[in-house]
Design a protein around this motif. Structure first.
Motif, short mmCIF file in Angstrom:
data_model
loop_
_atom_site.label_atom_id
_atom_site.label_comp_id
_atom_site.label_asym_id
_atom_site.label_seq_id
_atom_site.Cartn_x
_atom_site.Cartn_y
_atom_site.Cartn_z
N PHE A 1 0.85 -1.19 0.00
CA PHE A 1 0.00 0.00 0.00
C PHE A 1 0.89 1.25 0.00
CE2 PHE A 1 -2.40 -3.33 2.23
CZ PHE A 1 -3.48 -3.44 1.37
N PRO A 2 1.35 1.66 -1.18
CA PRO A 2 2.31 2.77 -1.27
C PRO A 2 1.65 4.14 -1.18
CG PRO A 2 1.85 1.94 -3.45
CD PRO A 2 1.08 1.07 -2.50
N SER A 3 0.82 4.33 -0.15
CA SER A 3 0.19 5.63 0.07
C SER A 3 0.48 6.06 1.49
CB SER A 3 -1.32 5.56 -0.16
OG SER A 3 -1.92 4.70 0.77
N ALA A 4 0.31 7.36 1.76
CA ALA A 4 0.46 7.84 3.12
C ALA A 4 -0.64 7.22 3.98
CB ALA A 4 0.38 9.37 3.15
N ARG B 1 -6.93 -0.69 7.78
CA ARG B 1 -8.17 -0.41 7.03
C ARG B 1 -8.31 -1.34 5.83
NH1 ARG B 1 -11.34 4.15 4.97
NH2 ARG B 1 -11.62 3.86 2.72
N GLU B 2 -7.23 -1.52 5.09
CA GLU B 2 -7.29 -2.26 3.83
C GLU B 2 -7.19 -3.77 4.01
OE1 GLU B 2 -8.06 -0.87 1.04
OE2 GLU B 2 -7.97 1.18 1.79
N THR B 3 -6.59 -4.25 5.11
CA THR B 3 -6.35 -5.69 5.25
C THR B 3 -7.25 -6.37 6.27
OG1 THR B 3 -4.63 -5.40 6.94
CG2 THR B 3 -3.92 -5.40 4.63
N ALA C 1 5.32 8.21 1.80
CA ALA C 1 5.30 7.29 0.66
C ALA C 1 4.84 7.98 -0.62
CB ALA C 1 4.39 6.09 0.97
N GLU C 2 3.90 8.91 -0.51
CA GLU C 2 3.38 9.58 -1.69
C GLU C 2 4.27 10.73 -2.16
OE1 GLU C 2 -0.85 10.46 -1.75
OE2 GLU C 2 -1.16 8.99 -0.16
N ASP D 1 -9.17 6.83 -3.84
CA ASP D 1 -8.82 6.62 -5.25
C ASP D 1 -7.32 6.39 -5.33
OD1 ASP D 1 -8.26 6.66 -7.92
OD2 ASP D 1 -9.34 8.51 -8.36
N GLU D 2 -6.91 5.11 -5.48
CA GLU D 2 -5.49 4.78 -5.46
C GLU D 2 -4.72 5.47 -6.59
OE1 GLU D 2 -3.80 3.34 -3.20
OE2 GLU D 2 -5.46 2.72 -1.96
N ALA D 3 -5.37 5.62 -7.74
CA ALA D 3 -4.68 6.28 -8.86
C ALA D 3 -4.34 7.70 -8.49
CB ALA D 3 -5.56 6.22 -10.11
N GLU D 4 -5.28 8.33 -7.78
CA GLU D 4 -5.06 9.70 -7.39
C GLU D 4 -3.96 9.77 -6.34
OE1 GLU D 4 -7.30 12.86 -4.47
OE2 GLU D 4 -8.54 11.71 -5.86
#
Length: 451
Positions: free
Chosen positions: A68-71, A79-81, A216-217, A442-445
């Protein structure tokens, strides 16, 4: 209207520098009196214990930041896992340590400046410091990183100077009277419970290696993040251990100190005289400003991700300044909270900070298991079982031991904060009628790269 996102401007060593700046290497001297009293004179052993815990957790952070390469750090991973609602609670708990650490830096600045200029009201130093750090963070992440790097280099040079002076003082008979001694690591009056209690205090010093995932971002290359995490842990841990060893060898107990809540000024005086004390204070001041810049930036980005996800009001917390491309509202909010440093004590705030940090560390380890073992079924080889099950279990277990040894005031304050967060979540979801999972990022964002 085109979305405004964070700017990718940080290389590997810039991120490591931010992590070390966040960790504040000179904090070992600030908290030396507190930890030496807790451990009965084995400060470096407490740091080694904490480092062992941090290494397992750092490996888990390295795994998750690639997935998950986001802040967002522990909040995003949980949250995601595991569960979005649990992710919110973990993020809320993490906020406790992230948002209080900038206040700790303001508090330490207040202690330093009042010790030099006792006639000046303490609030003037707090307000001036917070205003400068807030303005720099609003202006530019790149400028924040550059200034942080200069300050970190300065403080490392001064720690080196302390070690040289410690060599001289020990050879002259001060403290243990010898450079090579096992007393700072082991003696007949140490107890495991005391060491673990000390480790819970010094794990506060390691907060920073996890915070680098907040950048990360803004990393030039997301693949550098795991390496940046491990370098931050190893370099920071080595500095804490070596500096703690020499400080403990020079001061076997705290009887020489008038103020044990922050022993740095007196350590500088005893080791190098008045001139070195002033220089040492200057280095500590630089270290605290570096930590202030990095910690202020990190918590602003956690608030930004929670705002962008909609779990905090998106219009305010998810806002990025169109010119500076920084989360300006969050930066200013953290500055306002930091003004509370006018009155509390360092020991109280640092103990409460550890509550949030240990929750984050525990759930990052658990998120590795949730993602790789339960979702990806990575348990069919001995290598996968060791990497994705045994290692994070050890990390979570060791963190749990530190949990058990937290001070009662930290537990009470932390539980109160969690209750507030849970009530807020109930309000936000209308008693779970609205799913937090529906407020999907929005992961792309989030991962777009801007020049």
């Amino acid at each position: 209207m085109e979305n405004v996102t964070l700017k990718r401007s940080l290389g590997l060593w810039a991120i490591v520098g931010l992590g070390l700046g966040y960790m504040t290497p000179t904090i070992v001297f600030d908290t030396f009196g507190i930890v030496s009293s807790e451990t009965n004179g084995v400060v470096p052993l407490a740091y080694l214990t904490a480092l062992a815990v941090m290494l397992f957790t750092a490996i888990s952070y390295g795994k998750m930041v690639q997935v998950f390469p986001s802040a967002g750090s522990a909040y995003t991973y949980t949250r995601e896992t595991i569960n979005p609602h649990l992710g919110f609670i973990v993020g809320w708990a993490a906020l406790l340590d992230y948002i209080l650490l900038p206040m700790v830096n303001a508090l330490i600045i207040r202690i330093y400046m009042v010790s030099i200029f006792p006639e000046v009201p303490a609030w003037i130093w707090v307000v001036s410091y917070v205003a400068v750090v807030t303005a720099i963070n609003v202006w530019s992440m790149g400028k924040t990183s550059s200034l942080n790097s200069l300050l970190v280099i300065f403080e490392l040079v001064l720690i080196g100077a302390f070690i040289v002076l410690a060599f001289v003082k020990l050879s002259q008979g001060m403290g243990q009277g010898t450079i090579l001694t096992t007393a700072p690591l082991f003696h007949s009056d140490i107890h495991l419970g005391a060491i673990l209690t000390g480790a819970t205090v010094v794990c506060f010093s390691f907060i920073g290696f996890d915070a680098v995932t907040m950048y990360a971002e803004e990393a030039n290359d997301i693949k550098t993040m795991p390496k940046a995490i491990m370098l931050t842990v190893f370099i920071g841990g080595a500095i804490f251990f070596i500096a703690g060893y020499f400080a403990q060898a020079l001061f076997p107990d705290v009887s020489n100190f008038k103020v044990t809540d922050d022993t740095l000024p007196e350590i500088g005086l005893f080791v190098g005289g008045t001139l070195f004390q002033l220089i040492f204070l200057a280095g500590a001041f630089a270290a605290t400003v570096a930590s202030g810049l990095a910690s202020h930036a990190s918590v602003s980005r956690l608030l930004y991700v929670m705002g962008r996800n909609g779990v905090l009001p998106r219009k305010l917390f998810g806002y990025v300044h169109p010119k500076f491309r920084t989360p300006a509202f969050n930066v200013i909010l953290v500055g306002v909270v930091s003004l509370l440093a006018i009155s509390p004590s360092l020991e109280l705030i640092s103990s409460v900070i550890n509550f949030g940090a240990l929750i984050a560390f525990t759930f990052v380890n658990l998120s590795v298991i949730a993602h790789f073992v339960f979702r990806q079924k990575r348990y069919k080889t001995a290598k996968d079982i060791f990497a994705y099950l045994i290692m994070p279990i050890i990390g979570a277990g060791l963190t749990g031991i530190l949990w058990y040894n937290l001070h009662a005031d930290a537990l009470l304050g932390g539980i109160g904060w969690i209750v507030i967060g849970f009530i807020y979540m109930l309000f936000q979801t209308k008693f779970f009628k609205i799913k937090i999972a529906d407020l999907k990022i929005d992961e792309a964002e989030s991962t777009s790269s801007l020049s």
